[in-house]
Design a protein around this motif. Structure first.
Motif, mmCIF file in Angstrom:
data_model
loop_
_atom_site.group_PDB
_atom_site.id
_atom_site.type_symbol
_atom_site.label_atom_id
_atom_site.label_comp_id
_atom_site.label_asym_id
_atom_site.label_seq_id
_atom_site.Cartn_x
_atom_site.Cartn_y
_atom_site.Cartn_z
ATOM 1 N N ASP A 216 0.945 -1.185 -0.137
ATOM 2 C CA ASP A 216 -0.030 -0.005 -0.024
ATOM 3 C C ASP A 216 0.776 1.207 0.194
ATOM 4 O OD1 ASP A 216 -1.702 2.067 1.278
ATOM 5 O OD2 ASP A 216 -3.090 0.790 0.683
ATOM 6 N N SER A 217 0.624 2.192 -1.150
ATOM 7 C CA SER A 217 1.480 3.372 -1.006
ATOM 8 C C SER A 217 1.322 4.290 -0.023
ATOM 9 C CB SER A 217 1.198 3.901 -2.349
ATOM 10 O OG SER A 217 -0.256 4.491 -2.497
ATOM 11 N N ARG A 220 2.261 1.722 3.544
ATOM 12 C CA ARG A 220 3.538 0.846 3.193
ATOM 13 C C ARG A 220 3.419 -0.452 4.078
ATOM 14 N NH1 ARG A 220 4.968 2.497 -0.455
ATOM 15 N NH2 ARG A 220 6.771 1.239 -0.427
#
Length: 338
Positions: A216-217, A220
């Motif tokens: 997940d950007s 993280r």
């Protein structure tokens, strides 16, 4: 303290969700004749169990018509084949120039064969439509909602119900970046323990099925998916795990070799206190590998037999202390401490 090998237990959380959810639709048109008493919101049905039936008269008639058309086409093929056989025998006594495909009735035979295939296809469709008058569950299912009633006229594609697959359930759970390093390379396929968010903290077994493959950007975090077999206990006597249940999931990660387990209160700023041969305090820098409950798992260069388990109030390097060595502790106190 003793050096040990420690198996890391990783924990996360997630919500129990169905493996799949289906908008069940009618595949034929007609009036709803009846529906299964279990075909209601909250009902549990088995794979293949009939949920509702559509009036069959028109489809039974279509099947009879398709069977008749096939018999007629087969009879026509037999007739054409017989005429072709007669033409072939007669052609043996004729000049080759006069023997054509038309004379041998090859086009007529091919047309009759095509008619048989067409009739067979129509018969297959008629049988399928008649079978589809009874709509069955495609899997063991929980009925979420029912949209039809007896006497309703449904058309092909009309949504009749929403059902959830209860043969398996899934929990998608996150793993933080600082925990990823402790994942075992053989995590997939291993067992996990689910602790349900209920009064009794019920525990059930799941299997870690897959990694979603994306970090997940924003957070993280990476996400894994665990599966539960037969969550509604249709085939076994075990706790029921309902969809929407919030659960904690724990499973084994890597095994840490050559680490020491020590209470957290004995470590300050990555420093551990020991005693030298002259009974003086000596601070040692250590590496905290992982926090495990109220303990730290650490590594470092120090004498594990000289670790102070009970410190004076204000420890300092070089402070002379009195050592109290008993079966429960290895303690040190300053000369002025009582």
């Amino acid at each position: 303290i003793d050096v040990e090998s420690s198996v890391i237990t990783l924990s996360s959380y997630g919500e129990v969700q169905p493996l799949e959810s289906t908008n069940l639709a009618a595949q034929v048109s007609g009036e709803v004749e009846s529906w299964n008493p279990k075909f209601v919101s909250g009902g549990l049905v088995r794979r293949g169990e009939v949920l509702f039936s559509v009036e069959k008269d028109a489809y039974e008639a279509a099947l009879l018509l398709a069977q008749a058309n096939l018999s007629s086409a087969q009879a026509q093929l037999i007739q054409e084949q017989a005429q072709a056989d007669v033409a072939a025998r007669e052609a043996k006594s004729m000049p080759d120039a006069r023997v054509t495909d038309l004379y041998l009735r090859k086009p007529q035979v091919m047309s009759a064969q095509a008619s048989v295939k067409s009739a067979e296809a129509q018969l297959k469709i008629a049988k399928r439509d008649l079978d589809n008058c009874e709509v069955a569950a495609p899997y063991d299912a929980l009925i979420i909602s029912r949209e039809i009633s007896t006497g309703d006229y449904v058309t092909q594609g009309t949504t009749a119900a929403v059902i959830n697959n209860i043969e398996q359930a899934e929990i998608t759970f996150p793993i933080a970046g600082f925990d990823r390093v402790f994942l075992d390379e053989n995590t997939l396929g291993t067992k996990a323990i689910l602790t349900l968010d209920d009064v009794s903290k019920t525990q059930v077994t799941a299997t870690i099925h897959r990694d979603t493959g994306v970090i997940d950007s924003a957070t993280r975090m990476t996400h894994f998916v665990a599966r539960i077999e037969d969550p509604y206990a249709l085939n076994a006597t075990k706790p029921i795990v309902k969809f929407g249940t919030y659960t904690t999931i724990s499973f084994e990660g890597k095994t840490l070799e050559n680490v020491y387990r020590i209470p957290q209160e004995l470590v300050t700023n990555r420093t551990l206190w020991t005693i030298d041969e002259e009974s003086k305090l000596v601070s040692k820098k250590i590496q905290v590998i992982r926090e495990d409950g109220s303990d730290f798992l650490i590594q470092g260069t120090f004498n594990p037999n000289k670790v102070v388990m009970s410190l004076p109030e204000y420890p300092q390097n070089g402070m002379e202390v009195k050592v109290i060595d008993n079966s429960a502790d290895f303690a040190a106190s300053s000369d002025t401490a009582k």
